[in-house]
Design a protein around this motif. Structure first.
Motif, PDB file in Angstrom:
ATOM      1  N   THR A 110      12.128 -71.866 -25.513  1.00  0.00           N
ATOM      2  CA  THR A 110      11.311 -72.350 -26.617  1.00  0.00           C
ATOM      3  C   THR A 110      10.697 -71.195 -27.394  1.00  0.00           C
ATOM      4  N   VAL A 111      10.945 -69.988 -26.927  1.00  0.00           N
ATOM      5  CA  VAL A 111      10.309 -68.815 -27.530  1.00  0.00           C
ATOM      6  C   VAL A 111      11.235 -68.107 -28.508  1.00  0.00           C
ATOM      7  N   TYR A 112      12.530 -67.980 -28.159  1.00  0.00           N
ATOM      8  CA  TYR A 112      13.459 -67.203 -28.976  1.00  0.00           C
ATOM      9  C   TYR A 112      14.597 -68.080 -29.469  1.00  0.00           C
ATOM     10  N   GLU A 113      15.177 -67.686 -30.589  1.00  0.00           N
ATOM     11  CA  GLU A 113      16.321 -68.414 -31.128  1.00  0.00           C
ATOM     12  C   GLU A 113      17.235 -67.453 -31.871  1.00  0.00           C
ATOM     13  N   LYS A 125      33.144 -60.502 -39.930  1.00  0.00           N
ATOM     14  CA  LYS A 125      32.268 -60.060 -38.841  1.00  0.00           C
ATOM     15  C   LYS A 125      30.923 -60.766 -38.989  1.00  0.00           C
ATOM     16  N   PRO A 126      30.832 -61.995 -38.457  1.00  0.00           N
ATOM     17  CA  PRO A 126      29.584 -62.763 -38.596  1.00  0.00           C
ATOM     18  C   PRO A 126      28.383 -62.004 -38.037  1.00  0.00           C
ATOM     19  N   GLU A 127      27.245 -62.150 -38.713  1.00  0.00           N
ATOM     20  CA  GLU A 127      26.013 -61.495 -38.293  1.00  0.00           C
ATOM     21  C   GLU A 127      25.014 -62.546 -37.823  1.00  0.00           C
ATOM     22  N   PHE A 128      24.257 -62.192 -36.805  1.00  0.00           N
ATOM     23  CA  PHE A 128      23.251 -63.090 -36.235  1.00  0.00           C
ATOM     24  C   PHE A 128      21.949 -62.326 -36.069  1.00  0.00           C
ATOM     25  N   GLU A 129      20.840 -63.060 -36.101  1.00  0.00           N
ATOM     26  CA  GLU A 129      19.527 -62.455 -35.897  1.00  0.00           C
ATOM     27  C   GLU A 129      18.819 -63.144 -34.738  1.00  0.00           C
ATOM     28  N   VAL A 130      18.091 -62.348 -33.953  1.00  0.00           N
ATOM     29  CA  VAL A 130      17.255 -62.876 -32.877  1.00  0.00           C
ATOM     30  C   VAL A 130      15.847 -63.032 -33.435  1.00  0.00           C
ATOM     31  N   TRP A 131      15.280 -64.218 -33.284  1.00  0.00           N
ATOM     32  CA  TRP A 131      13.959 -64.519 -33.844  1.00  0.00           C
ATOM     33  C   TRP A 131      13.016 -65.042 -32.773  1.00  0.00           C
ATOM     34  N   ILE A 132      11.717 -64.774 -32.967  1.00  0.00           N
ATOM     35  CA  ILE A 132      10.701 -65.540 -32.254  1.00  0.00           C
ATOM     36  C   ILE A 132      10.651 -66.884 -32.959  1.00  0.00           C
ATOM     37  N   SER A 133      10.746 -67.952 -32.215  1.00  0.00           N
ATOM     38  CA  SER A 133      10.863 -69.295 -32.777  1.00  0.00           C
ATOM     39  C   SER A 133       9.643 -69.696 -33.601  1.00  0.00           C
ATOM     40  N   ASN A 134       9.890 -70.605 -34.551  1.00  0.00           N
ATOM     41  CA  ASN A 134       8.791 -71.164 -35.355  1.00  0.00           C
ATOM     42  C   ASN A 134       7.780 -71.896 -34.480  1.00  0.00           C
ATOM     43  N   ALA A 135       8.284 -72.454 -33.363  1.00  0.00           N
ATOM     44  CA  ALA A 135       7.425 -73.296 -32.525  1.00  0.00           C
ATOM     45  C   ALA A 135       6.675 -72.516 -31.453  1.00  0.00           C
ATOM     46  N   LEU A 152      17.185 -61.101 -22.973  1.00  0.00           N
ATOM     47  CA  LEU A 152      17.983 -62.262 -23.350  1.00  0.00           C
ATOM     48  C   LEU A 152      19.459 -61.952 -23.112  1.00  0.00           C
ATOM     49  N   THR A 153      20.153 -62.845 -22.424  1.00  0.00           N
ATOM     50  CA  THR A 153      21.597 -62.705 -22.238  1.00  0.00           C
ATOM     51  C   THR A 153      22.291 -63.572 -23.289  1.00  0.00           C
ATOM     52  N   ILE A 154      22.992 -62.931 -24.201  1.00  0.00           N
ATOM     53  CA  ILE A 154      23.627 -63.623 -25.318  1.00  0.00           C
ATOM     54  C   ILE A 154      25.119 -63.750 -25.037  1.00  0.00           C
ATOM     55  N   LYS A 155      25.645 -64.981 -25.172  1.00  0.00           N
ATOM     56  CA  LYS A 155      27.059 -65.223 -24.891  1.00  0.00           C
ATOM     57  C   LYS A 155      27.816 -65.476 -26.188  1.00  0.00           C
ATOM     58  N   CYS A 156      28.999 -64.903 -26.283  1.00  0.00           N
ATOM     59  CA  CYS A 156      29.870 -65.101 -27.439  1.00  0.00           C
ATOM     60  C   CYS A 156      31.188 -65.675 -26.920  1.00  0.00           C
ATOM     61  N   THR A 157      31.633 -66.805 -27.491  1.00  0.00           N
ATOM     62  CA  THR A 157      32.854 -67.449 -27.016  1.00  0.00           C
ATOM     63  C   THR A 157      33.732 -67.861 -28.182  1.00  0.00           C
ATOM     64  N   THR A 166      29.433 -61.431 -22.740  1.00  0.00           N
ATOM     65  CA  THR A 166      27.974 -61.504 -22.770  1.00  0.00           C
ATOM     66  C   THR A 166      27.395 -60.127 -23.051  1.00  0.00           C
ATOM     67  N   GLY A 167      26.224 -60.128 -23.646  1.00  0.00           N
ATOM     68  CA  GLY A 167      25.513 -58.884 -23.912  1.00  0.00           C
ATOM     69  C   GLY A 167      24.024 -59.133 -23.782  1.00  0.00           C
ATOM     70  N   THR A 168      23.256 -58.092 -23.754  1.00  0.00           N
ATOM     71  CA  THR A 168      21.811 -58.239 -23.571  1.00  0.00           C
ATOM     72  C   THR A 168      21.045 -57.742 -24.785  1.00  0.00           C
ATOM     73  N   PHE A 169      19.928 -58.399 -25.020  1.00  0.00           N
ATOM     74  CA  PHE A 169      19.004 -57.989 -26.088  1.00  0.00           C
ATOM     75  C   PHE A 169      17.609 -58.001 -25.486  1.00  0.00           C
ATOM     76  N   ASN A 170      16.975 -56.852 -25.477  1.00  0.00           N
ATOM     77  CA  ASN A 170      15.657 -56.719 -24.863  1.00  0.00           C
ATOM     78  C   ASN A 170      14.554 -56.937 -25.898  1.00  0.00           C
ATOM     79  N   VAL A 171      13.645 -57.844 -25.577  1.00  0.00           N
ATOM     80  CA  VAL A 171      12.502 -58.108 -26.436  1.00  0.00           C
ATOM     81  C   VAL A 171      11.312 -57.346 -25.873  1.00  0.00           C
TER      82      VAL A 171
END
Length: 196
Positions: A110-113, A125-135, A152-157, A166-171
């Motif tokens: 509920t914290v990150y999206e 090459k699609p781009e994505f952003e990691v956000w702190i959620s609105n909620a 955060l463990t991010i999965k790409c399929t 999978t890859g990691t993103f440290n907050v």
């Protein structure tokens, strides 16, 4: 399934002719991309000399190359204070896959999206952003709250589970500094506090 027909006419069947061998190539049409998701491609090949017809099959497998993280994974966010309770962009990463769009997910939280960038620099090459959620609430992102996972463990399929990556993103959440206001003065306390 496709059908391909080759023909080779003989002028006179009573004539003694040397045996002829014909070589043919099967090529992918211009503008067509073979997809690993529907592999293998099976084609029926018909060959006729106007007297005799034979059929056989040609099977073309298509290997599925896995997606890759182009940039940003593994990644790290800038330091974010735990009193920051508004939606905040933490970082960007890029993916690519040779035959399809990579689907990106992260563990339920509920914290990150993850948000897909509407107009990436390179559409391939699609781009994505990691956000702190609105909620998000301050309690859910408190530095002193042990249940909050900062990695955060991010999965790409590409829908082939054998190729999931999978890859990691440290907050980097940092504890906000508590401020204590101290009034230092000399003289009558009542005068300092405005009492007369």
């Amino acid at each position: 399934m496709m059908r391909i027909i080759f023909t080779n006419n003989v002028c006179n069947e009573n004539e003694i002719k040397p045996l002829f061998f014909s070589a043919f190539s099967i090529r992918v049409k211009a503008g067509v991309t073979l997809a690993a998701a529907v592999s293998p491609y099976v084609m029926i090949v018909d060959c006729t000399d106007a007297v005799t017809a034979v059929s056989s099959t040609f099977t073309q497998p298509v290997l599925d190359k896995p997606p890759t993280f182009v940039s940003g994974i593994p990644g790290n966010s800038p330091d974010v204070s735990d009193d920051n309770v508004i939606a905040t962009s933490l970082g960007k990463f890029t993916t690519t896959d040779p035959d399809t769009t990579c689907s990106v997910t992260l563990p339920v939280t509920t914290v990150y999206e993850i948000r897909k960038v509407a107009s990436p620099t390179d559409p391939q090459k699609p781009e994505f952003e990691v956000w702190i959620s609105n909620a998000v609430t301050q309690a859910s992102i408190d530095f002193n709250d042990p249940p909050v996972s900062l990695t955060l463990t991010i999965k790409c399929t590409d829908r082939n589970v054998l190729n999931d990556i999978t890859g990691t993103f440290n907050v980097n959440i940092v504890d906000s500094v508590s401020c204590v206001h101290v009034i230092i003065g000399y003289g009558n306390p009542d005068e300092l506090l405005g009492k007369h």
